[in-house]
Design an enzyme around this catalytic site. Sequence first.
Site, PDB file in Angstrom:
ATOM      1  CE  LYS A   1      43.840  32.459  42.322  1.00 43.36           C
ATOM      2  NZ  LYS A   1      42.696  33.351  42.199  1.00 43.36           N
TER       3      LYS A   1
ATOM      4  NE  ARG B   1      37.117  35.926  38.800  1.00 44.87           N
ATOM      5  CZ  ARG B   1      38.256  35.529  39.364  1.00 44.87           C
ATOM      6  NH1 ARG B   1      39.188  34.928  38.646  1.00 44.87           N
ATOM      7  NH2 ARG B   1      38.477  35.734  40.651  1.00 44.87           N
TER       8      ARG B   1
HETATM    9  C1  LIG Z   1      43.334  34.547  42.574  1.00 44.37           C
HETATM   10  C2  LIG Z   1      42.626  35.636  43.207  1.00 44.37           C
HETATM   11  C3  LIG Z   1      43.350  36.706  43.740  1.00 44.37           C
HETATM   12  C4  LIG Z   1      44.858  36.790  43.699  1.00 44.37           C
HETATM   13  O1  LIG Z   1      45.297  37.226  42.454  1.00 44.37           O
HETATM   14  P1  LIG Z   1      46.859  37.419  42.120  1.00 44.37           P
HETATM   15  O2  LIG Z   1      46.861  38.006  40.755  1.00 44.37           O
HETATM   16  O3  LIG Z   1      47.468  36.060  42.190  1.00 44.37           O
HETATM   17  O4  LIG Z   1      47.439  38.344  43.118  1.00 44.37           O
HETATM   18  C5  LIG Z   1      42.626  37.704  44.362  1.00 44.37           C
HETATM   19  N1  LIG Z   1      41.286  37.667  44.424  1.00 44.37           N
HETATM   20  C6  LIG Z   1      40.553  36.659  43.928  1.00 44.37           C
HETATM   21  C7  LIG Z   1      39.057  36.702  44.040  1.00 44.37           C
HETATM   22  C8  LIG Z   1      41.197  35.612  43.292  1.00 44.37           C
HETATM   23  O5  LIG Z   1      40.467  34.606  42.780  1.00 44.37           O
END
Ligand SMILES: *Cc1c(COP(=O)(O)O)cnc(C)c1O
Length: 352
Positions: A35, A127
Amino acid sequence: MYPRIVIDVEKYRHNVRVMKERLATHGMSMMAVTKVFCANEELIKILNEEKVDYIADSRVKNLKTMNTSIPKVLLRLPSLHEVHDVVRYADVSLNSEWQTIKALNAAAKAAGKTHKVVVMVDLGDLREGVYYKDDVQSFLQKVETLKHIELHGLGTNLTCHGGIIPREDTLEKLVKIVKTAEKNLGRKLSMVSAGNSSHLHLFENGTDMPTLNNLRIGEAMVLGRETAFGNKVDGLYDDVFTLEADIIELKEKPSYPEGEIGMDAFGKKPSFEDKGPMLRAILAIGKQDVDHHELIPIDQNIEAIGSSSDHVIVNMTNTDKSYAVGDTLTFKLTYGSLLSLMTSPYVVKHYA
Ligand SMILES: *Cc1c(COP(=O)(O)O)cnc(C)c1O
C-alpha cells in the site's frame, strides 16, 4: 522531470530477499504489503520474481490492477458495498465484523467461489479486530458455519493506533485464543498472522513463537526500518526510495518576516525565530505532495523549514556545498512522506 521519486528496484529486491529468508528461519511465511507504494507495477514484478507467499494491499482498487499469480490479500476490513469486488480480486481478506463476513459469504456464493477470511483479534492497540476479551470463540464458530467462507486463520495488528509494542506477553494472548480455537474447530488454522514491521525486534531478542506463522510486512522492506522503535534493520537498504526536488529560487533573505504577522497559507498563525540572515532555497514541491517535516536531507547541513501547497522552503545557510538554481536536493523518506509522494500524481516515478 522533477520532482521525482527515484525507486531502486534492485535494492528493494535485496530487502525482500533478506526479509523472506529471515522470516523463513522463524517459521513464518511472508505477506508483502504494497500500500505504501500504491502497488507500483515494477515493485510487484520484484515480488513475483522473489516468490513471496502473499501480496497484500489495503485497497481493492490496487488488488484489481495487480499483475500477479501470488495469492492476494485485502488488508483493510472490507466495506459492505465492495464485497463483490473483494471476493473477485482478493483470495483472502482480513475481517472483524460478522455482518461483513456474511455479505462476503453471499458474494462468494453468487460468484461460485470460496473466500478465505482471516479474523483479526484486537489485543489492545485499538484499531481493527474482535476485542480479545470478547467472545472470539463463538465468533469463529459462526464463521465456520458459512459454506462459502473458509476460516483461514487469525491475525492481529499492533503499533498502529495505540502504538502498542509487540511483546511476548501481548502475543501470548493471541496464541491462547488460537489454541482454544483449534481445539474447538478440531483442526489447525492455516494462518496465524502476527503484526507488521513492528514485530521484527522480537527476532533480535530471540523470541520465537512457533504458533505465529505469518508476518505482514511493508515498511521494513521499503525503508529498512522496524517500526516498534524506529531502528534500522540490519542488512537492509534504507534508500530504496529517494526524493529529488529542484531549486527554483535561491536567495539570502532575513529569517524573520517583516510586517504584522497574520495567517499563513493554511490559516494558521506562524511563529518564527530571528536567526539573522539566511540563505533560503525554494523547491518546486509542496504540501500537496508531501509534509516537509517528513523529508530527511542527504546533505545533513540543510533543513526544510516550511511549506505551502506548492513550495518547500529550505534553510541552506549551514551547508558547505554550493548550490545553484536548477540544482536538485535529495531526501530520504519516512513512511508518511513515501506514502504521500507515491500517491501524488505530480511526482514522477523514476526507476534507478
Ligand atoms: C499496513 C498494514 C501492515 C503493514 O505494516 P508495515 O508497518 O508497513 O509493515 C500490516 N497489516 C495491516 C493490517 C496493515 O494495514
